[in-house]
Design an enzyme around this catalytic site. Structure first.
Site, PDB file in Angstrom:
ATOM      1  N   LYS A  12      32.600  24.224  48.440  1.00 18.65           N
ATOM      2  CA  LYS A  12      32.767  25.396  47.815  1.00 18.65           C
ATOM      3  C   LYS A  12      32.228  25.203  45.958  1.00 18.65           C
ATOM      4  O   LYS A  12      33.660  24.594  45.472  1.00 18.65           O
ATOM      5  CB  LYS A  12      33.335  26.703  47.570  1.00 18.65           C
ATOM      6  CG  LYS A  12      33.777  28.136  47.561  1.00 18.65           C
ATOM      7  CD  LYS A  12      32.336  28.599  48.448  1.00 18.65           C
ATOM      8  CE  LYS A  12      32.591  30.025  47.730  1.00 18.65           C
ATOM      9  NZ  LYS A  12      32.269  31.161  48.467  1.00 18.65           N
ATOM     10  N   THR A  57      32.646  27.476  53.380  1.00 17.00           N
ATOM     11  CA  THR A  57      33.144  27.484  51.932  1.00 17.00           C
ATOM     12  C   THR A  57      33.689  28.336  51.343  1.00 17.00           C
ATOM     13  O   THR A  57      35.043  28.499  50.606  1.00 17.00           O
ATOM     14  CB  THR A  57      31.658  27.491  50.956  1.00 17.00           C
ATOM     15  OG1 THR A  57      30.254  28.800  51.104  1.00 17.00           O
ATOM     16  CG2 THR A  57      30.388  26.607  51.415  1.00 17.00           C
ATOM     17  N   HIS A 253      23.852  14.116  15.646  1.00 20.37           N
ATOM     18  CA  HIS A 253      23.354  13.570  14.195  1.00 20.37           C
ATOM     19  C   HIS A 253      23.809  14.462  13.323  1.00 20.37           C
ATOM     20  O   HIS A 253      23.405  15.892  13.130  1.00 20.37           O
ATOM     21  CB  HIS A 253      21.124  13.103  14.355  1.00 20.37           C
ATOM     22  CG  HIS A 253      21.208  12.364  15.377  1.00 20.37           C
ATOM     23  ND1 HIS A 253      21.272  11.218  15.877  1.00 20.37           N
ATOM     24  CD2 HIS A 253      20.445  12.456  16.681  1.00 20.37           C
ATOM     25  CE1 HIS A 253      21.278  10.550  16.431  1.00 20.37           C
ATOM     26  NE2 HIS A 253      20.312  11.523  17.243  1.00 20.37           N
TER      27      HIS A 253
END
Length: 298
Positions: A12, A57, A253
């Protein structure tokens, strides 16, 4: 040619759990996302559709909520160990459990006048913190072996000076000019492996975070790689219960904006913060006597 079943797991993913601890008029929030994955005797479910070996699950999700009520959620590593052991030790068909948890921080909204009417109620008012996300990953095997990896992600840091970058390879495609002074910014993702599951997880997390920030701020950087190593080195020199640190640091950057078309100079004050593409620096720092990792960190 013969086709066979390879490594597999199921579970899960991203069970959202918020637990409120009501300590009188002062409340405490634990906000986590829990993911579990199980493996073991799962050949029949794949090959024939026989589900007799499957802990669903949905049951895994319900276990997270039930354990939060029964046991509470203190350090996320301890909660992950508790779940992983339960899945393996309660089900003979489950031989290995992987539990990963992310924790999100909340800050208490301060009350200007604690004696004002209704001020007590403000002790349970919170604002979502802009801090990093705390993480942990626990593997538990049927032989009783447990591996604990703690970590954090999205720890955004910036040095406005004391960083340069030069002396690199230049070929016919190189356009990046060397610089002796640049903005160095990154969003740190770090994971560190514990030698034992008996680590002081809360204390360890706070000090590792401090080591990462301190090394970033105090290192005169000739490259982001150098800074990465300095951060990992400080963690391992400070925390003896840890044996390995893995870091991923995207280079956020910052490019100086050309203001000459507008008749303006730009003495390193106005920058364009680019989000992509970006350099991604990854590395592992470990003790030379670190035991081999028994399970993958992913």
């Amino acid at each position: 040619m013969t086709v066979i079943l390879g490594p597999n797991r199921y579970g899960k993913a991203e069970t959202r759990l918020v637990r409120v601890v009501r300590d009188g008029v002062v409340h405490h929030i634990k906000d986590v996302t829990v993911s579990s994955a199980l493996s073991g005797d799962m050949e029949d479910v794949h090959l024939t559709g026989d589900n007799a070996s499957v802990l669903t699950t949905d049951t895994q999700k319900n276990t997270v909520y039930a354990f939060a009520r029964k046991h509470g959620v203190a350090e996320i590593e301890d909660f992950a160990i508790l779940l992983a052991r339960h899945y393996v030790e309660s089900q003979p068909t489950v031989h290995h459990a992987r539990v990963e948890i992310e924790e999100y921080f909340w800050d208490r909204i301060p009350v200007a006048d604690d004696s004002a009417p209704g001020a007590d109620g403000k002790r349970h008012s919170f604002v979502r913190s802009g801090r990093e996300v705390r993480t942990c990953l626990v593997h538990h095997d049927a032989d009783g072996t447990t591996t604990v990896v703690s970590g954090l992600k999205d720890l955004v840091v910036l040095n406005s000076t004391d960083s340069e970058f030069s002396g690199y390879i230049q070929d016919e495609y190189t356009t990046l000019p060397p610089t002796r002074d640049r903005v160095l910014a990154t969003a740190v993702s770090a994971r560190w492996r514990h030698l034992s599951e008996a680590s002081p997880y809360g204390e360890s997390y706070a000090e590792v975070r401090g080591c990462l920030l301190g090394a970033f701020a105090e290192t005169y950087s000739l490259s982001l790689q150098q800074t990465l190593y300095a951060m990992g080195e400080r963690v391992l020199n400070t925390r003896e219960e840890l044996c390995e640190v893995r870091l991923a640091m995207p280079n956020k950057h910052h490019f100086l904006v050309d203001l000459t078309p507008f008749g303006l100079d730009n003495p390193d004050e106005v920058f364009y913060a680019a989000d992509r593409p970006y350099g991604l620096i990854e590395g592992t720092v470990l003790r030379d006597d670190a035991p081999a990792a028994l399970f993958a960190w992913e």
